[in-house]
Design a protein around this motif. Structure first.
Motif, short mmCIF file in Angstrom:
data_model
loop_
_atom_site.label_atom_id
_atom_site.label_comp_id
_atom_site.label_asym_id
_atom_site.label_seq_id
_atom_site.Cartn_x
_atom_site.Cartn_y
_atom_site.Cartn_z
N GLY A 526 -29.79 14.77 -14.09
CA GLY A 526 -30.20 16.10 -14.54
C GLY A 526 -30.38 16.14 -16.05
O GLY A 526 -29.73 16.92 -16.75
N LEU A 527 -31.28 15.27 -16.57
CA LEU A 527 -31.49 15.17 -18.01
C LEU A 527 -32.11 16.46 -18.54
O LEU A 527 -33.12 16.94 -18.03
N VAL A 528 -31.50 17.00 -19.57
CA VAL A 528 -31.96 18.25 -20.18
C VAL A 528 -32.79 17.97 -21.42
O VAL A 528 -33.87 18.53 -21.61
N SER A 529 -32.31 17.09 -22.29
CA SER A 529 -33.03 16.75 -23.51
C SER A 529 -32.67 15.33 -23.92
O SER A 529 -31.65 14.79 -23.50
N GLY A 530 -33.52 14.73 -24.76
CA GLY A 530 -33.24 13.38 -25.23
C GLY A 530 -33.38 12.36 -24.12
O GLY A 530 -34.27 12.42 -23.28
N ARG A 531 -32.45 11.40 -24.10
CA ARG A 531 -32.48 10.33 -23.10
C ARG A 531 -31.05 10.01 -22.67
O ARG A 531 -30.08 10.42 -23.31
N MET A 532 -30.94 9.23 -21.58
CA MET A 532 -29.64 8.79 -21.12
C MET A 532 -29.14 7.64 -22.01
O MET A 532 -29.93 6.92 -22.61
N PRO A 533 -27.82 7.46 -22.10
CA PRO A 533 -27.28 6.38 -22.93
C PRO A 533 -27.58 5.01 -22.31
O PRO A 533 -27.61 4.86 -21.10
N VAL A 534 -27.80 4.02 -23.19
CA VAL A 534 -28.04 2.65 -22.73
C VAL A 534 -27.10 1.66 -23.39
O VAL A 534 -26.98 0.52 -22.94
N GLY A 535 -26.42 2.05 -24.46
CA GLY A 535 -25.54 1.14 -25.17
C GLY A 535 -24.09 1.58 -25.08
O GLY A 535 -23.78 2.71 -24.68
N PRO A 536 -23.14 0.70 -25.47
CA PRO A 536 -21.71 1.02 -25.35
C PRO A 536 -21.21 2.05 -26.36
O PRO A 536 -20.08 2.50 -26.26
N THR A 537 -22.04 2.42 -27.32
CA THR A 537 -21.63 3.43 -28.31
C THR A 537 -22.51 4.66 -28.22
O THR A 537 -22.70 5.38 -29.20
N GLU A 538 -23.02 4.94 -27.04
CA GLU A 538 -23.89 6.11 -26.84
C GLU A 538 -23.32 7.00 -25.74
O GLU A 538 -22.60 6.53 -24.85
N ILE A 539 -23.69 8.29 -25.80
CA ILE A 539 -23.20 9.25 -24.82
C ILE A 539 -24.22 10.37 -24.67
O ILE A 539 -24.93 10.72 -25.62
N ALA A 540 -24.34 10.88 -23.46
CA ALA A 540 -25.13 12.08 -23.19
C ALA A 540 -24.15 13.20 -22.84
O ALA A 540 -23.36 13.05 -21.90
#
Length: 774
Positions: A526-540
């Protein structure tokens, strides 16, 4: 002085003899309109007050914690923490409900309950008897979801602490007591879940089975001092850090709940929407009523202008003449106040609108004394004020009518001169035109805002992905052997496995995070804006969490990793996710690599299943005999908004009727006021087509500004309101207005205005024909 007031009374008596019937009719109309406004006010007050009144009625606690039963030292420390005034230590169990489908529930009970702390409002049946160990009180959500009613018997099996600790790898058959319980009541609370179990037993149950409890939920009343909840949270975190490790750390983290401070975002969002809608309805209704009754009173007193000229000649001042009209109107004002007060009081039978009815602690009639009595008095004063204004306006000497002259040296050709005259007539009545345009602009803005907001609700309900519900089924506590079988099952179109943990924030708070692994096909996020995380230091983040922490895409939020070190996570987007408790807006998404670095305990594992067309039912029926598989259930946050779905259309229709009636009255009156001018213009050469053109321009000049202002204001209002509502529950705040519907509405308003203004043109045309023949 006595002679003057005697004359005022005599004039008032004469006015009553000749015009009381008309005044009483105006009073009835004004009273009905005022009564509807008061009813809307009373309903709005009851709707807005339902949730806070429920929190007071149930004795809602300030903070609550859920201590694992294998940490008795921590449970004993809770009543001794700073600022604790009262702490009710209870017992909690996890039980499996026996039936055709596997289902687990939480069960709570306690001893020596304080009289003013956590007393759910019983809406059906009664509370469990103190000496009955086989009676249970259910929450309204559990009763609805499980189809359990008062008088139903249910068999439950209690799980041991060891089994609960193995939820992620399978618990087998419960090893605790097997009990047959009777549902004796259904209860209401502001919110259920966490330490507050969805099924509550009595003291006898707590006394008999406390040795098998898995947790010690604590409900705490704090001292009324600033920052008491913060000091309690810090002290509890410190005590939990010193306590021996618990088997249930993965399921019962040291989290402090603040039910009064946190509240229910879905309830607040629905409340704001309902109250704003009722306020717009009341405002437009009041404006329309004032406009119609005010113009009626103006015509009424204008018809008696000759009497005021006589009174002026006899020496009565303007104030005395107005006072006489007020005296004549006193019975009508009294009648209006009685009607308004009676309708306002009758609104006490109306229950809170939409989802707020779920929070009403006193269903049934609730007398709105303040609204009824205060509104009745205000109605009488408002009616008398209208009478005074109308009488004062009528008291002025009539000016000689300005009759347009025929253009020199030419004849009327085309619609150009007609348009100019129509605009001039509109400008001549600029005071009335401005008032009507302003009122129409408010009505148009309300209609547009209601329709646009309703489109947001409709889109949310029609697209499960927007609410994080792409899956048809959820397999709780999913084991790899079961997941592997589902991946090979042709009835499964897509499957993902989610693992959830509780992470710690650097500021001492907690953050619910999950990682998702696609095992078959793709379960849409259910992505609202931006993108989903792909790296170990990212978050949605959930939109609700992002708004609460004041962060946007590209910012960072700092958590504490499993080694106790701060770890900044870059926010790559916002996403709508339903957590393992069925709530929306509390969970955030990271990658598998990031989850491993944050997890301090074993994660909760679920499998999200998208079934092939028509296969969701057969899969659930087959797996439900041995596994806890749940169908898609609407989160309470979305269900509250779903209850509002009919409201925007009803509000728009009501506003259209009210505003249309007021606009019809105004335009017809304006056109009739210029009937004589139209006849004169026709007599000096204007054709019937040109006369109708003048009236069309007159109506368009009044309505066009309302459309030009009302449409953008309505759209802006809807976007702002929808963004606040959507963000507060954890979904996207984008709004796509229904262009076709709005275009049709705007065009319909404009065409209606032209038709209403053209109606008196026939009369003007007939009068011109008579003048020419004469």
């Amino acid at each position: 002085m006595s002679v003057a007031w005697a004359a005022v009374r005599a004039v008032a008596a004469a006015e009553r003899r000749t015009g009381l019937r008309a005044l009483l009719l105006f009073g009835v109309l004004f009273g009905l309109v005022a009564g509807l406004v008061l009813g809307a006010v009373a309903l709005g007050a009851r709707t807005a007050g339902a949730y806070p009144r429920l929190t007071d009625a149930v004795g809602l606690d300030d903070v609550r914690v859920q201590v694992p039963a294998d940490q008795p030292e921590l449970a004993a420390a809770v009543p001794t923490l700073p600022d604790v005034r009262t702490a009710w230590m209870t017992y909690g169990w996890v039980a499996r409900v026996e039936g055709p489908a596997l289902r687990f529930i939480s069960l709570g009970a306690g001893l020596d309950q304080p009289p003013d702390l956590v007393r759910p409002v019983v809406v059906q049946g009664r509370a469990p008897a103190p000496d009955a160990a086989d009676e249970v009180l259910l929450s309204e959500p559990l009763a609805e979801a499980s189809d359990l009613r008062v008088g139903t018997a249910v068999t439950i099996r209690i799980l041991t602490i060891d089994q609960i600790a193995r939820f992620g790898s399978g618990v087998g058959d419960p090893k605790g007591p097997i009990l047959r319980m009777w549902v004796v009541g259904i209860a209401r609370m502001p919110a259920w879940g966490g330490p507050l179990s969805e099924a509550l037993a009595g003291p006898a149950f707590a006394q008999r089975y406390r040795g098998t409890a898995a947790s010690r939920p604590a409900f705490v009343r704090l001292d009324d001092t600033p920052d008491a909840a913060d000091r309690f949270a810090q002290a509890y975190a410190a005590a939990a850090a010193e306590a021996p490790p618990s088997q249930l750390a993965a399921f019962l983290p040291p989290r402090v709940y603040r039910p009064r401070a946190d509240g229910d975002p879905a309830a607040r969002a629905a409340e704001r929407t309902l109250v704003v809608g009722l306020a717009i309805f009341a405002a437009v209704l009041a404006a329309g009523g004032l406009l119609v009754v005010g113009q009626g009173l103006l015509r009424h007193h204008a018809a008696h202008r000759a009497s005021q000229e006589v009174e002026r000649a006899l020496g009565l001042t303007a104030g005395e003449r107005v006072a006489a009209r007020l005296g004549a109107a006193a019975p009508a004002a009294f009648l209006a106040s009685v009607l308004a007060g009676a309708l306002g009081m009758a609104a006490g039978a109306l229950q809170p609108l939409g989802s707020q009815a779920r929070f009403e602690p006193e269903p049934g009639f609730r007398a709105p004394w303040a609204v009824a009595v205060g509104g009745a008095l205000a109605t009488a004063l408002a009616f008398l004020a209208l009478v005074a204004v109308a009488a004062a306006v009528a008291a002025r000497r009539a000016r000689a009518p300005v009759r347009p002259a025929r253009p020199r040296g030419s004849t009327w050709t085309g619609l150009g001169p007609a348009a100019l005259v129509g605009l001039r007539l509109a400008v001549r009545g600029h005071g009335r035109a401005v008032a009507v345009s302003a009122g129409a602009a408010v009505a148009v803005a309300g209609i547009v805002a209601a329709l646009a907001f309703g489109s947001g609700i409709a889109l949310l309900l029609s697209d499960p992905v927007r609410t994080g519900q792409a899956a048809d089924l959820t397999l709780e506590d999913a084991e790899e052997v079961d997941v592997a079988k589902l991946v090979l099952d042709p009835r499964v179109a897509a499957l993902s496995v989610t693992r959830s943990v509780v992470a710690r924030l650097a500021d001492g708070g907690v953050l619910l995070v999950q990682a998702e692994t696609q095992r078959k096909g793709e379960v849409p996020a259910g992505l609202v804006s931006g993108r989903m995380p792909v790296g170990p230091t990212e978050i949605a983040l959930s939109p609700r969490i992002a708004a609460a922490h004041g962060v946007n895409v590209g910012d960072s939020i700092t958590v504490v990793n499993r080694n106790g070190r701060p770890l900044p996570l870059t926010v790559t987007g916002t996403v709508a996710v339903v957590d393992d408790g069925g709530h929306l807006g509390t969970t955030n998404v990271v990658t598998d690599a990031a989850l491993g670095g944050l997890a301090r305990t074993a994660p909760i594992v679920r499998a999200e299943i998208v079934a092939a067309p028509g296969q969701a039912g057969p899969i659930a029926a087959q797996l439900g005999r041995n596994l806890e598989i749940l169908p898609r259930e609407t989160p309470p946050e979305v269900r509250n908004l779903a209850d509002l779905a009919p409201l925007p259309e009803i509000l728009a229709a009501a506003l259209a009727v009210i505003a249309g009636a007021a606009m019809a009255h105004t335009l017809i009156t304006a056109a009739r006021r210029h009937t004589r001018e139209m006849a004169v213009l026709a007599a000096v050469g204007a054709t019937p087509r040109q006369v109708r053109g003048m009236l069309a321009v007159l109506g368009g000049a009044i309505v066009a500004p309302a459309l030009v202002l009302g449409v953008p204001v309505g759209l802006a209002t809807a976007r702002l309101l929808w963004w606040q509502v959507a963000t507060s529950i954890g979904v996207g705040g984008d709004l796509t207005p229904p262009v076709g519907l709005l275009t049709g509405t705007v065009a319909g308003v404009f065409v209606l205005a032209l038709l209403l203004a053209l109606a008196p043109g026939l009369r003007a045309t007939r009068e011109s024909a008579v003048i020419r023949r004469g």
